[in-house]
Design a protein around this motif. Sequence first.
Motif, PDB file in Angstrom:
ATOM      1  N   LEU A  63      64.263  28.718  61.527  1.00  0.00           N
ATOM      2  CA  LEU A  63      63.772  29.349  62.759  1.00  0.00           C
ATOM      3  C   LEU A  63      64.205  28.592  64.010  1.00  0.00           C
ATOM      4  CD1 LEU A  63      60.196  30.456  61.723  1.00  0.00           C
ATOM      5  CD2 LEU A  63      62.051  31.940  62.481  1.00  0.00           C
ATOM      6  N   VAL A  64      64.331  27.287  63.909  1.00  0.00           N
ATOM      7  CA  VAL A  64      64.728  26.478  65.064  1.00  0.00           C
ATOM      8  C   VAL A  64      66.125  26.858  65.543  1.00  0.00           C
ATOM      9  CG1 VAL A  64      65.121  24.108  65.872  1.00  0.00           C
ATOM     10  CG2 VAL A  64      63.280  24.576  64.290  1.00  0.00           C
ATOM     11  N   ARG A  65      66.961  27.336  64.625  1.00  0.00           N
ATOM     12  CA  ARG A  65      68.342  27.690  64.985  1.00  0.00           C
ATOM     13  C   ARG A  65      68.484  29.119  65.511  1.00  0.00           C
ATOM     14  NH1 ARG A  65      68.859  24.169  60.697  1.00  0.00           N
ATOM     15  NH2 ARG A  65      68.847  25.718  59.047  1.00  0.00           N
ATOM     16  N   VAL A  66      67.439  29.909  65.416  1.00  0.00           N
ATOM     17  CA  VAL A  66      67.470  31.300  65.868  1.00  0.00           C
ATOM     18  C   VAL A  66      67.483  31.340  67.393  1.00  0.00           C
ATOM     19  CG1 VAL A  66      66.084  33.404  65.990  1.00  0.00           C
ATOM     20  CG2 VAL A  66      66.378  32.242  63.806  1.00  0.00           C
ATOM     21  N   ARG A  67      68.433  32.073  67.952  1.00  0.00           N
ATOM     22  CA  ARG A  67      68.549  32.171  69.412  1.00  0.00           C
ATOM     23  C   ARG A  67      68.305  33.584  69.929  1.00  0.00           C
ATOM     24  NH1 ARG A  67      67.546  27.588  69.290  1.00  0.00           N
ATOM     25  NH2 ARG A  67      69.039  25.911  69.226  1.00  0.00           N
ATOM     26  N   THR A  68      68.778  34.585  69.176  1.00  0.00           N
ATOM     27  CA  THR A  68      68.692  35.971  69.643  1.00  0.00           C
ATOM     28  C   THR A  68      67.833  36.805  68.692  1.00  0.00           C
ATOM     29  OG1 THR A  68      70.622  36.731  68.406  1.00  0.00           O
ATOM     30  CG2 THR A  68      71.039  35.822  70.620  1.00  0.00           C
ATOM     31  N   VAL A  69      67.517  37.993  69.134  1.00  0.00           N
ATOM     32  CA  VAL A  69      66.781  38.936  68.295  1.00  0.00           C
ATOM     33  C   VAL A  69      67.601  39.231  67.031  1.00  0.00           C
ATOM     34  CG1 VAL A  69      65.769  41.253  68.185  1.00  0.00           C
ATOM     35  CG2 VAL A  69      65.627  39.933  70.311  1.00  0.00           C
ATOM     36  N   ALA A  70      68.898  39.401  67.187  1.00  0.00           N
ATOM     37  CA  ALA A  70      69.772  39.670  66.039  1.00  0.00           C
ATOM     38  C   ALA A  70      69.783  38.487  65.072  1.00  0.00           C
ATOM     39  CB  ALA A  70      71.194  39.984  66.510  1.00  0.00           C
ATOM     40  N   ASP A  71      69.776  37.248  65.583  1.00  0.00           N
ATOM     41  CA  ASP A  71      69.702  36.064  64.718  1.00  0.00           C
ATOM     42  C   ASP A  71      68.444  36.124  63.859  1.00  0.00           C
ATOM     43  OD1 ASP A  71      71.998  35.012  65.923  1.00  0.00           O
ATOM     44  OD2 ASP A  71      70.882  33.566  67.154  1.00  0.00           O
ATOM     45  N   LEU A  72      67.336  36.483  64.475  1.00  0.00           N
ATOM     46  CA  LEU A  72      66.074  36.578  63.744  1.00  0.00           C
ATOM     47  C   LEU A  72      66.155  37.672  62.678  1.00  0.00           C
ATOM     48  CD1 LEU A  72      63.180  35.692  63.262  1.00  0.00           C
ATOM     49  CD2 LEU A  72      62.477  37.168  65.162  1.00  0.00           C
ATOM     50  N   ALA A  73      66.733  38.813  63.032  1.00  0.00           N
ATOM     51  CA  ALA A  73      66.894  39.905  62.071  1.00  0.00           C
ATOM     52  C   ALA A  73      67.779  39.470  60.899  1.00  0.00           C
ATOM     53  CB  ALA A  73      67.482  41.134  62.755  1.00  0.00           C
ATOM     54  N   ASN A  74      68.856  38.739  61.187  1.00  0.00           N
ATOM     55  CA  ASN A  74      69.747  38.268  60.137  1.00  0.00           C
ATOM     56  C   ASN A  74      69.045  37.255  59.232  1.00  0.00           C
ATOM     57  OD1 ASN A  74      71.884  39.852  60.999  1.00  0.00           O
ATOM     58  ND2 ASN A  74      72.686  38.266  62.351  1.00  0.00           N
ATOM     59  N   LEU A  75      68.231  36.385  59.824  1.00  0.00           N
ATOM     60  CA  LEU A  75      67.483  35.411  59.041  1.00  0.00           C
ATOM     61  C   LEU A  75      66.507  36.114  58.103  1.00  0.00           C
ATOM     62  CD1 LEU A  75      66.681  32.469  58.418  1.00  0.00           C
ATOM     63  CD2 LEU A  75      65.082  32.612  60.342  1.00  0.00           C
ATOM     64  N   VAL A  76      65.794  37.097  58.624  1.00  0.00           N
ATOM     65  CA  VAL A  76      64.836  37.852  57.811  1.00  0.00           C
ATOM     66  C   VAL A  76      65.567  38.588  56.689  1.00  0.00           C
ATOM     67  CG1 VAL A  76      63.227  39.808  57.829  1.00  0.00           C
ATOM     68  CG2 VAL A  76      63.104  38.072  59.638  1.00  0.00           C
ATOM     69  N   GLU A  77      66.671  39.231  57.025  1.00  0.00           N
ATOM     70  CA  GLU A  77      67.433  39.958  56.009  1.00  0.00           C
ATOM     71  C   GLU A  77      67.935  39.011  54.919  1.00  0.00           C
ATOM     72  OE1 GLU A  77      70.868  43.381  55.667  1.00  0.00           O
ATOM     73  OE2 GLU A  77      70.758  42.204  57.509  1.00  0.00           O
ATOM     74  N   GLY A  78      68.420  37.837  55.318  1.00  0.00           N
ATOM     75  CA  GLY A  78      68.881  36.851  54.343  1.00  0.00           C
ATOM     76  C   GLY A  78      67.759  36.379  53.439  1.00  0.00           C
ATOM     77  N   ARG A  79      66.577  36.195  54.014  1.00  0.00           N
ATOM     78  CA  ARG A  79      65.415  35.751  53.223  1.00  0.00           C
ATOM     79  C   ARG A  79      65.002  36.836  52.229  1.00  0.00           C
ATOM     80  NH1 ARG A  79      62.739  33.922  50.051  1.00  0.00           N
ATOM     81  NH2 ARG A  79      60.713  32.939  50.254  1.00  0.00           N
ATOM     82  N   ILE A  80      65.042  38.082  52.638  1.00  0.00           N
ATOM     83  CA  ILE A  80      64.709  39.196  51.732  1.00  0.00           C
ATOM     84  C   ILE A  80      65.715  39.259  50.598  1.00  0.00           C
ATOM     85  CG2 ILE A  80      64.615  41.717  51.543  1.00  0.00           C
ATOM     86  CD1 ILE A  80      63.363  41.719  54.374  1.00  0.00           C
ATOM     87  N   ARG A  81      66.989  39.169  50.925  1.00  0.00           N
ATOM     88  CA  ARG A  81      68.033  39.216  49.881  1.00  0.00           C
ATOM     89  C   ARG A  81      67.885  38.055  48.903  1.00  0.00           C
ATOM     90  NH1 ARG A  81      73.017  41.152  53.520  1.00  0.00           N
ATOM     91  NH2 ARG A  81      72.671  43.376  53.270  1.00  0.00           N
ATOM     92  N   SER A  82      67.561  36.889  49.444  1.00  0.00           N
ATOM     93  CA  SER A  82      67.374  35.698  48.619  1.00  0.00           C
ATOM     94  C   SER A  82      66.208  35.877  47.653  1.00  0.00           C
ATOM     95  CB  SER A  82      67.137  34.481  49.520  1.00  0.00           C
ATOM     96  OG  SER A  82      66.756  33.370  48.769  1.00  0.00           O
ATOM     97  N   SER A  83      65.121  36.449  48.146  1.00  0.00           N
ATOM     98  CA  SER A  83      63.946  36.639  47.286  1.00  0.00           C
ATOM     99  C   SER A  83      64.184  37.741  46.250  1.00  0.00           C
ATOM    100  CB  SER A  83      62.697  36.935  48.116  1.00  0.00           C
ATOM    101  OG  SER A  83      62.802  38.168  48.772  1.00  0.00           O
ATOM    102  N   GLU A  84      65.009  38.729  46.596  1.00  0.00           N
ATOM    103  CA  GLU A  84      65.309  39.805  45.645  1.00  0.00           C
ATOM    104  C   GLU A  84      66.230  39.306  44.531  1.00  0.00           C
ATOM    105  OE1 GLU A  84      66.933  42.943  48.042  1.00  0.00           O
ATOM    106  OE2 GLU A  84      64.953  43.766  48.495  1.00  0.00           O
ATOM    107  N   ALA A  85      67.029  38.296  44.835  1.00  0.00           N
ATOM    108  CA  ALA A  85      67.961  37.768  43.841  1.00  0.00           C
ATOM    109  C   ALA A  85      67.244  36.931  42.777  1.00  0.00           C
ATOM    110  CB  ALA A  85      69.032  36.915  44.533  1.00  0.00           C
ATOM    111  N   HIS A  86      66.051  36.495  43.087  1.00  0.00           N
ATOM    112  CA  HIS A  86      65.306  35.653  42.146  1.00  0.00           C
ATOM    113  C   HIS A  86      64.400  36.440  41.305  1.00  0.00           C
ATOM    114  CE1 HIS A  86      66.542  32.593  45.156  1.00  0.00           C
ATOM    115  NE2 HIS A  86      66.863  31.987  44.031  1.00  0.00           N
TER     116      HIS A  86
END
Length: 86
Positions: A63-86
């Motif tokens: 979260l500290v590296r998030v700068r824009t709204v799109a960065d936050l959306a990409n972080l959330v999407e990556g976290r969802i994909r990561s959790s779905e892979a497990h």
Amino acid sequence: MTSSDDLARVIVSHLSAALGVPAAEIALDAQLTHLENASSLRLLTAVSAVEEELSLELDPDDLVRVRTVADLANLVEGRIRSSEAH
């Protein structure tokens, strides 16, 4: 899986509510700290609401590296994909 557009809408919706700004005024390329009424507490409130709605937990170090709204959306999407892979 939620689409990228759906995730962006969820994030913008929670930012809108936390900041008291119409969602239409929040662009994906907007710097979070430059949004109207932005403060660390209000941004944290929005992030917490996103985490709760989507049943996920974001890493504070990421979260500290998030700068824009799109960065936050990409972080959330990556976290969802990561959790779905497990």
